[in-house]
Design a protein around this motif. Structure first.
Motif, PDB file in Angstrom:
ATOM      1  N   ARG A   1      57.736 -12.962  70.906  1.00  0.00           N
ATOM      2  CA  ARG A   1      57.796 -14.032  69.900  1.00  0.00           C
ATOM      3  C   ARG A   1      56.736 -13.768  68.856  1.00  0.00           C
ATOM      4  O   ARG A   1      55.534 -13.846  69.148  1.00  0.00           O
ATOM      5  CB  ARG A   1      57.525 -15.396  70.556  1.00  0.00           C
ATOM      6  CG  ARG A   1      58.749 -16.047  71.152  1.00  0.00           C
ATOM      7  CD  ARG A   1      58.551 -17.547  71.278  1.00  0.00           C
ATOM      8  NE  ARG A   1      57.368 -17.883  72.070  1.00  0.00           N
ATOM      9  CZ  ARG A   1      56.694 -19.005  71.943  1.00  0.00           C
ATOM     10  NH1 ARG A   1      57.061 -19.896  71.041  1.00  0.00           N
ATOM     11  NH2 ARG A   1      55.639 -19.246  72.690  1.00  0.00           N
ATOM     12  N   VAL A   2      57.134 -13.422  67.662  1.00  0.00           N
ATOM     13  CA  VAL A   2      56.174 -13.136  66.600  1.00  0.00           C
ATOM     14  C   VAL A   2      56.778 -13.602  65.287  1.00  0.00           C
ATOM     15  O   VAL A   2      58.005 -13.576  65.123  1.00  0.00           O
ATOM     16  CB  VAL A   2      55.814 -11.629  66.572  1.00  0.00           C
ATOM     17  CG1 VAL A   2      57.046 -10.765  66.470  1.00  0.00           C
ATOM     18  CG2 VAL A   2      54.835 -11.297  65.448  1.00  0.00           C
ATOM     19  N   GLU A   3      55.929 -14.138  64.400  1.00  0.00           N
ATOM     20  CA  GLU A   3      56.496 -14.499  63.095  1.00  0.00           C
ATOM     21  C   GLU A   3      55.502 -14.218  61.967  1.00  0.00           C
ATOM     22  O   GLU A   3      54.299 -14.172  62.184  1.00  0.00           O
ATOM     23  CB  GLU A   3      56.985 -15.961  63.074  1.00  0.00           C
ATOM     24  CG  GLU A   3      55.908 -17.001  63.153  1.00  0.00           C
ATOM     25  CD  GLU A   3      56.506 -18.416  63.251  1.00  0.00           C
ATOM     26  OE1 GLU A   3      57.685 -18.563  63.612  1.00  0.00           O
ATOM     27  OE2 GLU A   3      55.777 -19.362  62.974  1.00  0.00           O
ATOM     28  N   ARG A   4      56.078 -14.038  60.798  1.00  0.00           N
ATOM     29  CA  ARG A   4      55.285 -13.813  59.595  1.00  0.00           C
ATOM     30  C   ARG A   4      54.949 -15.182  59.003  1.00  0.00           C
ATOM     31  O   ARG A   4      55.823 -16.050  58.879  1.00  0.00           O
ATOM     32  CB  ARG A   4      56.107 -13.000  58.585  1.00  0.00           C
ATOM     33  CG  ARG A   4      55.431 -12.723  57.262  1.00  0.00           C
ATOM     34  CD  ARG A   4      54.422 -11.617  57.381  1.00  0.00           C
ATOM     35  NE  ARG A   4      53.860 -11.293  56.066  1.00  0.00           N
ATOM     36  CZ  ARG A   4      52.848 -10.465  55.896  1.00  0.00           C
ATOM     37  NH1 ARG A   4      52.277  -9.879  56.941  1.00  0.00           N
ATOM     38  NH2 ARG A   4      52.398 -10.201  54.700  1.00  0.00           N
ATOM     39  N   ALA A   5      53.670 -15.389  58.658  1.00  0.00           N
ATOM     40  CA  ALA A   5      53.285 -16.676  58.057  1.00  0.00           C
ATOM     41  C   ALA A   5      52.642 -16.429  56.707  1.00  0.00           C
ATOM     42  O   ALA A   5      51.933 -15.438  56.511  1.00  0.00           O
ATOM     43  CB  ALA A   5      52.311 -17.404  58.968  1.00  0.00           C
TER      44      ALA A   5
ATOM     45  N   TRP B   1      50.468 -12.160  60.506  1.00  0.00           N
ATOM     46  CA  TRP B   1      51.420 -12.155  61.621  1.00  0.00           C
ATOM     47  C   TRP B   1      50.875 -13.042  62.726  1.00  0.00           C
ATOM     48  O   TRP B   1      49.704 -12.957  63.080  1.00  0.00           O
ATOM     49  CB  TRP B   1      51.634 -10.745  62.153  1.00  0.00           C
ATOM     50  CG  TRP B   1      52.343  -9.850  61.184  1.00  0.00           C
ATOM     51  CD1 TRP B   1      51.796  -8.950  60.332  1.00  0.00           C
ATOM     52  CD2 TRP B   1      53.756  -9.792  60.971  1.00  0.00           C
ATOM     53  NE1 TRP B   1      52.753  -8.330  59.590  1.00  0.00           N
ATOM     54  CE2 TRP B   1      53.989  -8.829  59.963  1.00  0.00           C
ATOM     55  CE3 TRP B   1      54.866 -10.470  61.517  1.00  0.00           C
ATOM     56  CZ2 TRP B   1      55.272  -8.509  59.503  1.00  0.00           C
ATOM     57  CZ3 TRP B   1      56.136 -10.146  61.074  1.00  0.00           C
ATOM     58  CH2 TRP B   1      56.331  -9.178  60.068  1.00  0.00           C
TER      59      TRP B   1
ATOM     60  N   TYR C   1      52.848 -15.161  69.413  1.00  0.00           N
ATOM     61  CA  TYR C   1      52.824 -16.271  70.372  1.00  0.00           C
ATOM     62  C   TYR C   1      52.748 -15.747  71.801  1.00  0.00           C
ATOM     63  O   TYR C   1      53.031 -14.582  72.066  1.00  0.00           O
ATOM     64  CB  TYR C   1      54.083 -17.129  70.225  1.00  0.00           C
ATOM     65  CG  TYR C   1      54.152 -17.885  68.920  1.00  0.00           C
ATOM     66  CD1 TYR C   1      53.696 -19.194  68.831  1.00  0.00           C
ATOM     67  CD2 TYR C   1      54.681 -17.289  67.773  1.00  0.00           C
ATOM     68  CE1 TYR C   1      53.768 -19.889  67.634  1.00  0.00           C
ATOM     69  CE2 TYR C   1      54.759 -17.978  66.577  1.00  0.00           C
ATOM     70  CZ  TYR C   1      54.298 -19.282  66.516  1.00  0.00           C
ATOM     71  OH  TYR C   1      54.368 -19.962  65.341  1.00  0.00           O
TER      72      TYR C   1
ATOM     73  N   LYS D   1      55.535 -20.841  57.733  1.00  0.00           N
ATOM     74  CA  LYS D   1      56.355 -19.637  57.885  1.00  0.00           C
ATOM     75  C   LYS D   1      56.625 -18.990  56.530  1.00  0.00           C
ATOM     76  O   LYS D   1      56.868 -19.684  55.544  1.00  0.00           O
ATOM     77  CB  LYS D   1      57.688 -20.031  58.520  1.00  0.00           C
ATOM     78  CG  LYS D   1      57.956 -19.327  59.818  1.00  0.00           C
ATOM     79  CD  LYS D   1      59.275 -19.748  60.404  1.00  0.00           C
ATOM     80  CE  LYS D   1      60.067 -18.462  60.611  1.00  0.00           C
ATOM     81  NZ  LYS D   1      61.220 -18.634  61.456  1.00  0.00           N
TER      82      LYS D   1
ATOM     83  N   ALA E   1      62.056 -15.797  54.362  1.00  0.00           N
ATOM     84  CA  ALA E   1      62.684 -14.592  54.936  1.00  0.00           C
ATOM     85  C   ALA E   1      62.620 -13.401  53.991  1.00  0.00           C
ATOM     86  O   ALA E   1      62.373 -12.272  54.412  1.00  0.00           O
ATOM     87  CB  ALA E   1      64.136 -14.905  55.312  1.00  0.00           C
TER      88      ALA E   1
ATOM     89  N   THR F   1      59.415 -11.423  54.142  1.00  0.00           N
ATOM     90  CA  THR F   1      58.952 -10.941  55.439  1.00  0.00           C
ATOM     91  C   THR F   1      59.157  -9.439  55.572  1.00  0.00           C
ATOM     92  O   THR F   1      60.301  -8.977  55.608  1.00  0.00           O
ATOM     93  CB  THR F   1      59.704 -11.681  56.559  1.00  0.00           C
ATOM     94  OG1 THR F   1      59.385 -13.071  56.458  1.00  0.00           O
ATOM     95  CG2 THR F   1      59.285 -11.175  57.924  1.00  0.00           C
TER      96      THR F   1
END
Ligand code: ZN
Length: 891
Positions: free
Chosen positions: A162-166, A184, A187, A251, A254, A257
């Motif tokens: 679980r990883v996301e660009r912020a 990045w 989680y 976040k 898209a 990212t």
């Protein structure tokens, strides 16, 4: 540092909290199945076989098979429990461990089991009390009770996929703010809650303590009263509600990212691996795995990787007296430690430690020690009484280098335990909680190689060059194990207890330990069943008659000093390493004089004996655990030059007996009365130094005394800016000299001023009642102030506030004039405090007819005037003539 970071990291959760955990997605379990119950009994004919069957059918999710050994009366209830552990908790394995293996006690109703549920990311530990009844050839469960709470643990991992660009991440808490941009967010792997994050990207943080003493500490270190730095990454641990209220993650859209670089995944893993074990983790005794628990309340740890300030940790611990810790990593050093929104000072502390859940009453140790291998094998029996309702766990300070073989309760049942190794904490979980006031005993069997550690507390670190001993090839083989070694399960907080130590050592060695030697024997093969190589060992049995705060022993080859048949109490004994060629004959006599003085000034000697042990050691100094004193002597080769005169704030090596007097004073200050928190550490070191100087005054006279006090006062002026007396051992983190100059010397100077102010009789009465009131207890600075105020019948807070809680010193302008008045003269002083207003006695001196006259001025206001009548014109008027009061004085 562990003193401050008594992170009372509590990992017990109430049952209803565990049940509130949200169901998560099913995860395939990669855990290795641990069958604790012997498989050879795996038939339903035996109780072990019954539980082996339960383990199997739980893992196979075979509900009917699982329920079959339960009596029909309780099957429905059990059906709900097992169904919810599968569906809600997502558990896919259970391990049962019988707590009383091989021990079927007569008349014991039911049996106890440790029950360990787990899946890929979490584990739950329960204690079951189970009753059985016969059915045909086998057994069935007639009744089951879960005793105590349920402990929940997690198997945390980052990255978890679980990883996301912020575009922006903000983390707010009390006096710290972290902001990342274009970063990045990695989680953790726990599907049911958020408890860990790694953020990598362009970040900044600002930490700005709301406390003047702490701002001053930052100024000393960084030249600013706050810390600001750029960050490349941060590792965060928190609980789910903190995540929701204190962390904002915006976040990134898209289209903005980028592809996640593989190198960043590796970096996130590296950060996690480096930081994970140092907080909220424990090793459990059932599987040996490192597991994590969820921080409680506001408990957080932020591991900051600063650009210019290096690795720092921000720790918030609501279960500590002072919640905010800022720690510099590698090696760990506390930079800030305070309660937010509270001013510095000694009046604020009304904290009752949550960890004081039980009282250690007795500790009985049986130890075999092999000095050639530094190998200990031991059994500790610890008797405690519960101070809260439903006490379900105990915690001890215990060295993780030692292997625990078994932990048993008083009925010989195995207990589940966990270890927080970085903090040297051992947690032991009862099978059944104790009621408030109920007593319990546990036994811990342990062994391992443990080298003696240099003592950290109740020491005088100054080298003693004047007694250097000439030896060409010295052996350093008298080994001391004291508090710093954590060689036995000790109370994690200050707690006095009674004890006995039975220590077996090779035949030619002698042991001095805490307490009185009540038996000295040989181990023979007939009386005791022991390993063959132990036959012939000496067995020392020490017993304490008074409570002590920790246990110590020293083992070596010693000659015993003859005491000339002296029967006076306390018994004073001398032990000198056989290698020391010409032992000081008058050592016992000197010790006796010192003890007699202290009994007069402070109260009766608090323990049953006093042993003075002199050994050769690589470092100088001394250590003073309850009932004995260890004096280190540094040997010198025949051709080595004499060392130079040491320049240390606490060095009194040219003054006869000062070293011995300081160490013996610790029996009263540091041992019988100890300090509650690091703020109060002066009660040990400061009062011991004050006592030694007072003894020197008595023994060697005013001139020597004035010289010492003057020297101390100059050291205080040089180093006082490093912080107040109540900063305690934290002073040593920036300057070891400052720590000594402030804790030892400034305290001595300040107490001497108090004695001058109150008069000897009042001061002594105050000190004696303080000793009596806090004997065998920890005391705080505020307790001392109140006791002295009681004796003096006046308020002393303004005196202590400036001298104890501030690093500043008086700045005083004193003008004087002589005016003719009738037949004689009037000598006028006008005292003006140009900065802070201090309370202190200011001596002034002048000559009349060739004779010196001294008078004391009681200073306590911004401006004061004093007048003295003299018959002749006073000459050579001097202010602060011996320079006892540190500060700036001008006229
Ligand atoms: Zn000391």
């Amino acid at each position: 540092m562990m003193r401050f970071i008594r992170d009372h990291l509590r990992n017990r959760v109430k049952k209803n909290k565990v049940r509130a955990v949200r169901p998560g997605r099913a995860v395939w379990s990669c855990a290795i199945f641990v069958l604790v119950i012997s498989p050879s009994f795996a038939t339903a004919q035996t109780i072990d076989g019954l539980f082996a069957g339960l383990q199997k059918s739980f893992g196979a999710k075979n509900l009917e098979a699982y329920l079959s050994p339960f009596s029909p009366d309780i099957r429905d209830k059990e059906r709900n429990i097992v169904q919810s552990s599968w569906d809600s908790w997502k558990m896919d394995q259970v391990i049962f461990r019988r707590a009383n293996q091989g021990d079927d006690r007569e008349g014991e109703p039911g049996r106890f089991f440790q029950v360990f549920y787990q899946n890929a990311y979490s584990a739950l530990v329960e204690m079951w009390h189970v009753w059985f009844e016969r059915t045909g050839a086998g057994w069935q469960i007639s009744k089951k009770e879960v005793t105590g709470g349920t402990a929940a643990f997690y198997k945390l991992r980052i990255p978890s996929g679980r990883v996301e660009r912020a575009s922006r991440v903000e983390i707010r808490h009390e006096d710290i703010l972290l902001v990342f941009q274009d970063c990045w967010v990695f989680y953790d792997n726990i599907p049911t809650l958020e408890t860990g994050l790694v953020v990598i990207g362009k970040g900044r943080f600002r930490f700005s303590p709301s406390n003047a003493t702490e701002q001053h500490q930052l100024e000393l270190r960084y030249k600013t009263p706050f810390i600001e730095d750029r960050l490349e990454s941060v590792y965060l641990r928190f609980n789910d509600s903190f995540f929701r209220s204190n962390i904002t993650i915006e976040k990134a859209p898209a289209e903005k990212t980028p592809q996640l670089p593989a190198a960043l995944v590796n970096m996130a893993y590296a950060i996690f691996s480096k930081c994970y074990a140092s907080s909220f983790t424990i090793e459990n005794s059932l599987t040996g795995e490192l597991m994590s628990f969820v921080p409680q309340g506001d408990q957080v740890v932020f591991e900051l990787d600063g650009d210019t300030k290096g690795n720092l940790a921000y720790v918030f611990s609501p279960f500590s007296e002072e919640e905010i810790h800022l720690i510099k990593r590698n090696p760990d050093r506390v930079i800030n430690l305070y309660s937010p929104g509270q001013p510095a000072g000694n009046e604020k502390r009304m904290f009752i430690s949550l960890s004081q859940k039980f009282d250690v009453r007795r500790c009985d140790l049986e130890v075999d020690f092999q000095p050639d291998k530094f190998y200990l094998s031991a059994r500790a029996r610890v008797a405690i009484s519960a101070e809260i309702e439903a006490l379900d766990s105990l915690n001890f300070n215990f060295n993780p280098e030692l292997d625990i073989l078994r932990v048993l309760d008083e009925d010989g049942r195995d207990l589940f335990y966990t270890q927080d190794k970085p903090r040297r904490l051992l947690y032991i979980y009862f099978l059944k909680p104790l009621d408030k006031g109920q007593e319990g005993t546990i036994e811990i069997y342990y062994r391992g190689r443990l080298e003696p550690a240099e003592p950290l507390a109740d020491v005088l670190p100054a080298p003693q060059y004047n007694e250097t001993i000439l030896i060409s090839e010295p052996r350093f083989d008298a080994y001391l194990y004291s508090q710093s070694a954590s060689w036995y399960p000790a109370p994690a907080d200050e707690d006095y207890f009674l004890a006995s130590i039975r220590l077996s050592v090779p035949p030619d060695l002698f042991c001095v330990a805490t307490g009185t030697l009540i038996e000295l024997g040989k181990i023979d093969s007939i009386r005791r069943v022991v390993a063959l190589d132990k036959v012939g060992n000496s067995l020392f049995h020490y017993e304490t008659k008074f409570p002590v705060k920790y246990l110590s022993f020293i083992v070596g080859r010693f000659n015993r000093l003859a005491n000339g048949g002296n029967q006076s109490l306390p018994a004073i004994q001398g032990f000198i390493s056989t290698e020391i060629p010409s032992p000081k004959k008058e050592l016992l006599e000197d010790a006796r004089t010192i003890v007699a003085n202290y009994e007069r000034w402070f109260g009766p000697y608090p323990f049953d004996k006093l042993a003075i042990v002199q050994r050769l050691w690589k470092t100088g100094g001394g250590h003073s655990p309850a009932s004995f004193v260890v004096l280190n002597e540094i040997p010198r080769g025949p051709n080595d030059p004499l060392p130079l005169n040491p320049k240390s704030p606490v060095d009194l090596s040219r003054v006869k007996d000062s070293f011995l007097a300081h160490e013996i004073a610790h029996q009263w200050w540091g041992q019988a009365v100890t300090w509650e928190s690091y703020h109060d550490q002066w009660i040990s070191e400061g009062l011991a130094q004050f006592a030694a100087v007072r003894h020197i005054r008595e023994r060697l006279g005013e001139k020597t005394f004035a010289g010492i006090l003057n020297r101390f006062s100059r050291w205080v002026e040089r180093l006082s800016r490093f912080g107040p007396i109540t900063l305690g051992s934290r002073l040593s983190y920036l300057s070891f000299e400052a720590y000594q100059a402030i804790l030892y010397d400034k305290t001595t100077v300040v107490l001497q001023m108090l004695l001058d102010m109150l008069g000897e009789e009042t001061f002594e009465r105050g000190l004696k009642s303080f000793f009596e009131a806090y004997k065998f207890r920890p005391a705080r600075t505020a307790n001392f102030i109140r006791t002295m105020e009681g004796a003096a019948g006046r308020e002393l807070k303004p005196f202590f506030q400036k001298w104890f809680d501030s690093h500043t010193l008086p700045e005083v302008h004193v003008a004087h004039e002589v005016v003719k008045s009738g037949e004689g003269f009037i000598l006028k002083f006008r005292v003006n405090q140009t900065k802070d207003v201090f309370v202190f006695p200011l001596w002034v001196a002048w000559r009349e007819n060739g004779k010196e006259v001294r008078r004391k001025l009681d200073i306590g206001e911004p401006t004061q005037e004093f007048e003295f009548r003299t018959d002749v014109a006073p000459k050579r008027i001097r202010i602060n003539p011996d320079h006892f009061v540190p500060g700036i004085f001008n006229d």
